[in-house]
Design an enzyme around this catalytic site. Sequence first.
Site, PDB file in Angstrom:
ATOM      1  CB  SER A 111      -5.983  -1.888   8.264  1.00  0.00           C
ATOM      2  OG  SER A 111      -6.459  -3.263   8.959  1.00  0.00           O
TER       3      SER A 111
ATOM      4  N   GLY B 181       0.931  -0.946   5.291  1.00  0.00           N
ATOM      5  CA  GLY B 181       1.412  -2.139   6.198  1.00  0.00           C
ATOM      6  C   GLY B 181       0.317  -3.059   6.730  1.00  0.00           C
ATOM      7  N   GLY B 182      -0.895  -3.224   5.715  1.00  0.00           N
ATOM      8  CA  GLY B 182      -1.879  -4.146   6.185  1.00  0.00           C
ATOM      9  C   GLY B 182      -2.418  -3.591   7.582  1.00  0.00           C
TER      10      GLY B 182
ATOM     11  CB  THR C 139      -0.913  -0.269   1.100  1.00  0.00           C
ATOM     12  OG1 THR C 139      -1.535  -1.210   1.190  1.00  0.00           O
ATOM     13  CG2 THR C 139      -1.774   1.185   1.293  1.00  0.00           C
TER      14      THR C 139
ATOM     15  CG  ASN D 147      -4.830  -6.526  -0.347  1.00  0.00           C
ATOM     16  OD1 ASN D 147      -4.421  -5.980   0.772  1.00  0.00           O
ATOM     17  ND2 ASN D 147      -5.725  -7.611  -0.101  1.00  0.00           N
TER      18      ASN D 147
ATOM     19  CB  THR E 140      -3.669  -0.356  -1.214  1.00  0.00           C
ATOM     20  OG1 THR E 140      -2.999  -1.534  -1.173  1.00  0.00           O
ATOM     21  CG2 THR E 140      -5.147  -0.533  -1.252  1.00  0.00           C
TER      22      THR E 140
HETATM   23  O1  DON Z   1      -7.052  -1.900   3.141  1.00  0.00           O
HETATM   24  C1  DON Z   1      -6.193  -2.757   3.845  1.00  0.00           C
HETATM   25  O2  DON Z   1      -6.277  -2.581   4.966  1.00  0.00           O
HETATM   26  C2  DON Z   1      -5.285  -3.537   3.083  1.00  0.00           C
HETATM   27  N1  DON Z   1      -5.738  -3.747   1.747  1.00  0.00           N
HETATM   28  C3  DON Z   1      -4.042  -2.603   2.696  1.00  0.00           C
HETATM   29  C4  DON Z   1      -2.813  -3.485   2.413  1.00  0.00           C
HETATM   30  C5  DON Z   1      -1.272  -2.924   2.716  1.00  0.00           C
HETATM   31  O3  DON Z   1      -1.333  -1.974   3.517  1.00  0.00           O
HETATM   32  C6  DON Z   1      -0.305  -3.659   2.179  1.00  0.00           C
HETATM   33  N2  DON Z   1       0.830  -3.267   2.497  1.00  0.00           N
HETATM   34  N3  DON Z   1       1.631  -2.792   3.062  1.00  0.00           N
END
Ligand code: DON
Length: 567
Positions: A448, A468-469, A376, A396, A394
């Site tokens: 998130s 960062g998911g 992201t 994802n 993102t």
């Molecule tokens: O929306 C979300 O929470 C996730 N798709 C975010 C993905 C993400 O932050 C990946 N990397 N760092």
Amino acid sequence: MNLKKTLSVALATLFLIACNHKQFVQKNNTYKNGVVVTANLFASEVGSDILEQGGNAFDAAVAVQFALAVVYPRAGNIAGGGFAVIRTAKGESESLDFREKAPKAANESMYLDENGNVIEGLSQTGHLAVGVPGSVDGMVKLHQKYGSLTWEKLIQPAIDLAKNGVRLTKLEADKLNAYRERINKVNAGKNNCCYIKDTEFKTGELIKNPQLENVLVRIKNQGRNGFYDGETAELIISEMQRGKGLISKEDLLGYESVWRPALIGKYRDCKVISMPPPSSGGIALMQLLKGAEEFNLGQYQFGSLEHIHLMVELERRVYADRATWLGDPDYCSIPKEKLLSDEYLTNRYSNIDMNGKSDSQDIKAGNVEVIESFETTHFSVVDKWGNAVSVTTTLNGNYGSKVIVKGGGFFLNNEMDDFSIKPGVPNQFGLVGGKANAIEPEKRMLSSMTPTIVEKNDKLFMVTGSPGGSTIITSVFQNIINAVEFKMNAQECVNAPRIHSQWLPDKVYVEAGAISPTVKNELQNLGHAIQEQSRIGMMANIVINEDGSLVGAPDTLRHKDSRAIGY
Ligand code: DON
């Protein structure tokens, strides 16, 4: 762009390529008129140029979003989604939800086999993983409501980058190489795209993307129709048919991003403006900040046992609430007021024991590790009038579903994995969920992402966010408490080592240097399982000084291409 800046960007680029980005950290990131912080130097430059040309923060954000789609294809996107939190110079705030949606043909069991078991990888790689993209409509809406320069002017820098090419930084070359085989496999048979190669990508290599250039020209000329209708839509639909994906013409034509009231909360002398559902970010962040205030977290030394233990215990409870209660507000009812009420939180945190880890054995444990990922991307912008915008966007996963639209030169997201594809089964970030986040046609998957703006004593104080998911929320939380509880400056907030915990898996993730060997021992004695993680989050932080000057704080320590550029 003035000559001085052109030269400094050129020199910085050469320097980066020459020395593999080693320890290159900008020294002085304080600006008077405006600043843009992104994960990529070329994108920061595009945004800063727009500000210098008289554009406002929202203009710069639109230009950066499109530039990132060219220079940072692992996460920058036109076929992903995201959220923007804004605060105007007048102090009005709002949020824009351009999150992807499930296609109309999606259903709750689409990733399960005939025995009801999850089919490994189906929600993460390939055409079925793709949600209906929201980014282009989001940028159109942001520009329509708040932009001041012409739309064409904002798309042009991205077109130029796609046309003239971008030299790969070491980080981008390494990332493309790490994913090269997977990308080639998913896109077998499509061989005239710059991301499909039989040989290694090299640092400094010039990547031109004429297919994406054409798509961007259509978006420039036709606005949202340049993506959701006509030739680009046809390319997406053909791609879906090629890989048995679900997105239809009707899905594309029907996609709308949504203005939503920002989630606003009070924490000490700050007003926190963040993202409401379908992101869990704002609610979870506020729950954490209220916990920090209630326990007076700042009384403890940074990095001490008490500091870390208390954060972890707050985080475990907040992520349990996330898994149970949060989803798309258009599809489920979210007890937002209750979750954020002082009464609820005091009670929720009342069993936190400073001398022991709480018991969560009655909850089925997840079995997936938090993966390290920076797919992201977040960018923050403040202009000379005091308008601020905080955007997290993102695909994802890295390069999303890995599917490149044939003839379009862009990656499609794999955001469907953010749904709870089966109750209790963790997604790629180890997050579990249930009914509230189950797949339904046209529903938005829970996120998130936590783009956030903080006011202090009614004045703009901080613009921040992170990729960062699942670790996004805790990274933003730590960034804010570092400033407020531990009185760190903008760059110290970002540089300070971070930890993360999310209830399930029942672990505490720590960056190197986040805890001393003694504190590690003490935490283990309290019952915490500690796991080292090389990096947690990647902040793009702006802090506004008392005198109105703007400090851009990129996370260059964790991601060397990050830049603050302003004037
Ligand atoms: O929306 C979300 O929470 C996730 N798709 C975010 C993905 C993400 O932050 C990946 N990397 N760092």
